[in-house]
Design a protein around this motif. Structure first.
Motif, PDB file in Angstrom:
ATOM      1  N   GLU A 116       0.828  -1.207   0.000  1.00 40.23           N
ATOM      2  CA  GLU A 116       0.000   0.000   0.000  1.00 40.23           C
ATOM      3  C   GLU A 116       0.862   1.257   0.000  1.00 40.23           C
ATOM      4  OE1 GLU A 116      -2.662  -0.144   3.306  1.00 40.23           O
ATOM      5  OE2 GLU A 116      -3.273  -2.223   2.902  1.00 40.23           O
ATOM      6  N   TYR A 117       2.080   1.126   0.525  1.00 42.52           N
ATOM      7  CA  TYR A 117       3.002   2.262   0.591  1.00 42.52           C
ATOM      8  C   TYR A 117       4.092   2.165  -0.472  1.00 42.52           C
ATOM      9  CZ  TYR A 117       0.647   3.381   4.925  1.00 42.52           C
ATOM     10  OH  TYR A 117      -0.311   3.719   5.850  1.00 42.52           O
ATOM     11  N   ARG A 118       3.894   1.282  -1.432  1.00 45.56           N
ATOM     12  CA  ARG A 118       4.781   1.120  -2.583  1.00 45.56           C
ATOM     13  C   ARG A 118       6.227   0.832  -2.176  1.00 45.56           C
ATOM     14  NH1 ARG A 118       2.458   5.574  -6.988  1.00 45.56           N
ATOM     15  NH2 ARG A 118       0.288   4.820  -6.910  1.00 45.56           N
ATOM     16  N   ILE A 119       6.363   0.017  -1.148  1.00 42.03           N
ATOM     17  CA  ILE A 119       7.696  -0.436  -0.755  1.00 42.03           C
ATOM     18  C   ILE A 119       8.136  -1.525  -1.729  1.00 42.03           C
ATOM     19  CG2 ILE A 119       9.081  -1.483   1.073  1.00 42.03           C
ATOM     20  CD1 ILE A 119       8.036   1.384   1.608  1.00 42.03           C
ATOM     21  N   SER A 120       9.298  -1.341  -2.329  1.00 38.73           N
ATOM     22  CA  SER A 120       9.754  -2.278  -3.356  1.00 38.73           C
ATOM     23  C   SER A 120      10.658  -3.379  -2.812  1.00 38.73           C
ATOM     24  CB  SER A 120      10.503  -1.520  -4.458  1.00 38.73           C
ATOM     25  OG  SER A 120      11.628  -0.834  -3.919  1.00 38.73           O
ATOM     26  N   ASP A 121      11.411  -3.087  -1.752  1.00 41.39           N
ATOM     27  CA  ASP A 121      12.333  -4.092  -1.221  1.00 41.39           C
ATOM     28  C   ASP A 121      12.636  -3.775   0.238  1.00 41.39           C
ATOM     29  OD1 ASP A 121      13.887  -6.350  -1.245  1.00 41.39           O
ATOM     30  OD2 ASP A 121      15.451  -5.575  -2.555  1.00 41.39           O
ATOM     31  N   VAL A 122      12.975  -4.814   0.978  1.00 41.29           N
ATOM     32  CA  VAL A 122      13.332  -4.685   2.393  1.00 41.29           C
ATOM     33  C   VAL A 122      14.613  -5.477   2.635  1.00 41.29           C
ATOM     34  CG1 VAL A 122      12.636  -5.074   4.786  1.00 41.29           C
ATOM     35  CG2 VAL A 122      10.898  -4.491   3.061  1.00 41.29           C
ATOM     36  N   ALA A 123      15.587  -4.836   3.251  1.00 38.62           N
ATOM     37  CA  ALA A 123      16.818  -5.511   3.678  1.00 38.62           C
ATOM     38  C   ALA A 123      16.738  -5.709   5.189  1.00 38.62           C
ATOM     39  CB  ALA A 123      18.052  -4.701   3.310  1.00 38.62           C
ATOM     40  N   SER A 124      16.722  -6.960   5.619  1.00 38.30           N
ATOM     41  CA  SER A 124      16.593  -7.284   7.038  1.00 38.30           C
ATOM     42  C   SER A 124      17.912  -7.811   7.581  1.00 38.30           C
ATOM     43  CB  SER A 124      15.493  -8.338   7.240  1.00 38.30           C
ATOM     44  OG  SER A 124      14.240  -7.869   6.782  1.00 38.30           O
ATOM     45  N   THR A 125      18.353  -7.258   8.697  1.00 36.30           N
ATOM     46  CA  THR A 125      19.619  -7.671   9.315  1.00 36.30           C
ATOM     47  C   THR A 125      19.383  -8.002  10.782  1.00 36.30           C
ATOM     48  OG1 THR A 125      20.817  -6.140   7.869  1.00 36.30           O
ATOM     49  CG2 THR A 125      22.018  -7.029   9.754  1.00 36.30           C
ATOM     50  N   VAL A 126      19.901  -9.142  11.226  1.00 33.18           N
ATOM     51  CA  VAL A 126      19.831  -9.497  12.637  1.00 33.18           C
ATOM     52  C   VAL A 126      21.212  -9.308  13.260  1.00 33.18           C
ATOM     53  CG1 VAL A 126      20.403 -11.956  12.371  1.00 33.18           C
ATOM     54  CG2 VAL A 126      18.983 -11.225  14.279  1.00 33.18           C
ATOM     55  N   PHE A 136      17.530  -6.025  15.670  1.00 30.40           N
ATOM     56  CA  PHE A 136      17.386  -6.241  14.235  1.00 30.40           C
ATOM     57  C   PHE A 136      17.049  -4.923  13.552  1.00 30.40           C
ATOM     58  CE2 PHE A 136      13.077  -7.098  15.855  1.00 30.40           C
ATOM     59  CZ  PHE A 136      12.262  -6.395  14.971  1.00 30.40           C
ATOM     60  N   LEU A 137      17.390  -4.867  12.275  1.00 26.82           N
ATOM     61  CA  LEU A 137      17.226  -3.646  11.478  1.00 26.82           C
ATOM     62  C   LEU A 137      16.555  -3.998  10.163  1.00 26.82           C
ATOM     63  CD1 LEU A 137      17.882  -0.667  10.625  1.00 26.82           C
ATOM     64  CD2 LEU A 137      20.134  -1.515   9.905  1.00 26.82           C
ATOM     65  N   ASP A 138      15.495  -3.270   9.837  1.00 31.43           N
ATOM     66  CA  ASP A 138      14.856  -3.367   8.531  1.00 31.43           C
ATOM     67  C   ASP A 138      15.047  -2.047   7.798  1.00 31.43           C
ATOM     68  OD1 ASP A 138      13.972  -5.932   8.903  1.00 31.43           O
ATOM     69  OD2 ASP A 138      11.889  -5.400   9.298  1.00 31.43           O
ATOM     70  N   LEU A 139      15.582  -2.118   6.581  1.00 37.97           N
ATOM     71  CA  LEU A 139      15.704  -0.959   5.706  1.00 37.97           C
ATOM     72  C   LEU A 139      14.731  -1.135   4.550  1.00 37.97           C
ATOM     73  CD1 LEU A 139      19.611  -0.685   5.500  1.00 37.97           C
ATOM     74  CD2 LEU A 139      18.067   0.469   7.106  1.00 37.97           C
ATOM     75  N   TRP A 140      13.968  -0.074   4.211  1.00 40.35           N
ATOM     76  CA  TRP A 140      12.964  -0.138   3.153  1.00 40.35           C
ATOM     77  C   TRP A 140      13.353   0.768   1.995  1.00 40.35           C
ATOM     78  CZ3 TRP A 140       7.642   0.743   6.040  1.00 40.35           C
ATOM     79  CH2 TRP A 140       7.483  -0.241   7.018  1.00 40.35           C
ATOM     80  N   ARG A 141      13.042   0.307   0.802  1.00 40.78           N
ATOM     81  CA  ARG A 141      13.142   1.148  -0.397  1.00 40.78           C
ATOM     82  C   ARG A 141      11.781   1.238  -1.060  1.00 40.78           C
ATOM     83  NH1 ARG A 141      18.954  -0.484  -3.181  1.00 40.78           N
ATOM     84  NH2 ARG A 141      20.213   0.895  -1.850  1.00 40.78           N
ATOM     85  N   SER A 142      11.446   2.440  -1.518  1.00 42.05           N
ATOM     86  CA  SER A 142      10.134   2.668  -2.107  1.00 42.05           C
ATOM     87  C   SER A 142      10.162   2.892  -3.607  1.00 42.05           C
ATOM     88  CB  SER A 142       9.461   3.872  -1.432  1.00 42.05           C
ATOM     89  OG  SER A 142      10.279   5.024  -1.525  1.00 42.05           O
ATOM     90  N   ASP A 143      11.339   3.012  -4.207  1.00 41.22           N
ATOM     91  CA  ASP A 143      11.434   3.154  -5.656  1.00 41.22           C
ATOM     92  C   ASP A 143      11.143   1.796  -6.295  1.00 41.22           C
ATOM     93  OD1 ASP A 143      12.164   3.400  -8.323  1.00 41.22           O
ATOM     94  OD2 ASP A 143      13.868   4.699  -7.894  1.00 41.22           O
TER      95      ASP A 143
END
Length: 354
Positions: A116-126, A136-143
């Protein structure tokens, strides 16, 4: 594209940040600033975790769906794909697009919210080591055209060990010999629906939440840590994760709290009953368990400490562990070195907070 020279320069800055940060909040903010220089992202969520249960707490987040925070947390915990509890220290990073073969709809979180927020990818790190899971860290990209690359994932994996050690040290630094805390009126309870909407709370709960996650001036504190514990209950009930719905969290001045979630009542099916999240001062046993993990004590060292906490002297510890008194003393010397104390009294004061 992340190159080796960029990695090395950034790794040096990451190492400096990890060695100089004063507390876990400052550490995470500075790390995010440095990571952004190498790996671009549009949103993030960076949480600490109970090292044993892996349940999140004290989040730092900048996400476009902040108004839907309960929904976001509920779906995060109910999503098995790339869950931080399934990532290992040897392979601490997972990418949404890569894990789904380019079809992120395989992720419950993406399918029901992030799309719904047009997130294209998520990088998850533990951030995990032999002593437990520390965050843990989640990074989001919306492009829509932008995915995290294998090189960027490799960079995140490359810095994970240093960040893990720093998060653990920040938690260790919270253990202080600060004397007994004044009793607080209780009980401290937050009542949530199955959708993690707040249904009610006891008066003292508001003040605890305000210290746990300080709100902006004039705003009501957001019970994000309580949401995480309640969401873990939902994950446990759904069979997504087997860890108990509890988290031990540092409040302030050496005080550690334990949050637990449980269903209210028994007359109706579990899924239709409300969820109570209780907040109370961590017991000596709960506190010592985190203490031993935060300082990286070995199993034998932790056992020696446990006997000392129970009031045993060197001879009694030796008898209970079938060791010589000299061996017990050697273990104690190692514990003193790791915890930066010079006596049993100081060790117990720091471990127990009194």
């Amino acid at each position: 594209m992340v190159g080796t020279a960029v990695w090395l320069r950034s790794r040096g800055r990451i190492q400096h940040i990890c060695e100089s940060a004063g507390d876990a909040r400052e550490l995470r903010l500075r790390l995010l600033e440095e990571i952004r220089r190498v790996v671009g992202f549009d949103a993030y969520a960076f949480l600490l975790t109970d090292p044993e249960t892996s349940v999140g707490s004290l989040p730092l987040a900048d996400v476009p769906c902040l108004r839907e925070l309960p929904r976001l947390i509920r779906l995060k915990y109910l999503t098995a794909l790339n869950r931080w509890t399934t990532l290992k220290a040897s392979a601490p990073v997972a990418l949404l697009q890569e894990a789904t073969g380019g079809d992120p709809s395989h992720s419950l979180l993406w399918r029901e919210l992030l799309r719904e927020y047009r997130i294209s990818d998520v990088a998850s790190t533990v951030f995990r080591d032999r002593s437990g899971c520390w965050g843990f860290l989640d990074l989001w990209r919306s492009d829509a055209a932008a995915r995290f690359s294998p090189a960027e994932a490799a960079y995140l994996a490359h810095i994970a060990d240093a960040v893990t050690g720093a998060l653990r040290r920040c938690q260790a630094d919270t253990f202080k010999a600060c004397g007994p805390h004044p009793p607080r009126p209780g009980p401290v309870v937050l009542l949530l629906s199955g959708e993690l909407q707040v249904l009610g709370q006891t008066p003292e709960t508001h003040e605890y939440l305000r210290v746990l996650v300080p709100p902006e001036r004039g705003r009501t504190p957001i019970p994000a840590t309580a949401y995480n514990v309640a969401a873990q209950l939902l994950a446990f009930e759904s069979g997504v994760d087997s860890h108990p719905p509890s988290a031990r969290v540092h409040l302030s001045d050496g005080l550690w709290l334990t949050l637990r979630a449980a269903r209210i009542g028994s007359a109706q099916p579990p899924g239709t009953r409300g969820i109570a999240v209780t907040i109370e001062e961590a017991s000596p046993r709960e506190r010592v368990e985190v203490f031993t993990r935060a300082f990286g004590l070995s199993a034998r060292e932790a056992e020696v400490l446990g006997h000392l906490v129970a009031g045993a002297d060197t001879r009694e510890v030796a008898g209970r562990m079938f060791l010589s008194e000299y061996t017990v003393q050697d273990h104690l010397k190692s514990v003193f070195s790791k915890t930066a104390v010079h006596s049993r009294r100081a060790l117990l004061a720091r471990a127990l907070g009194s």
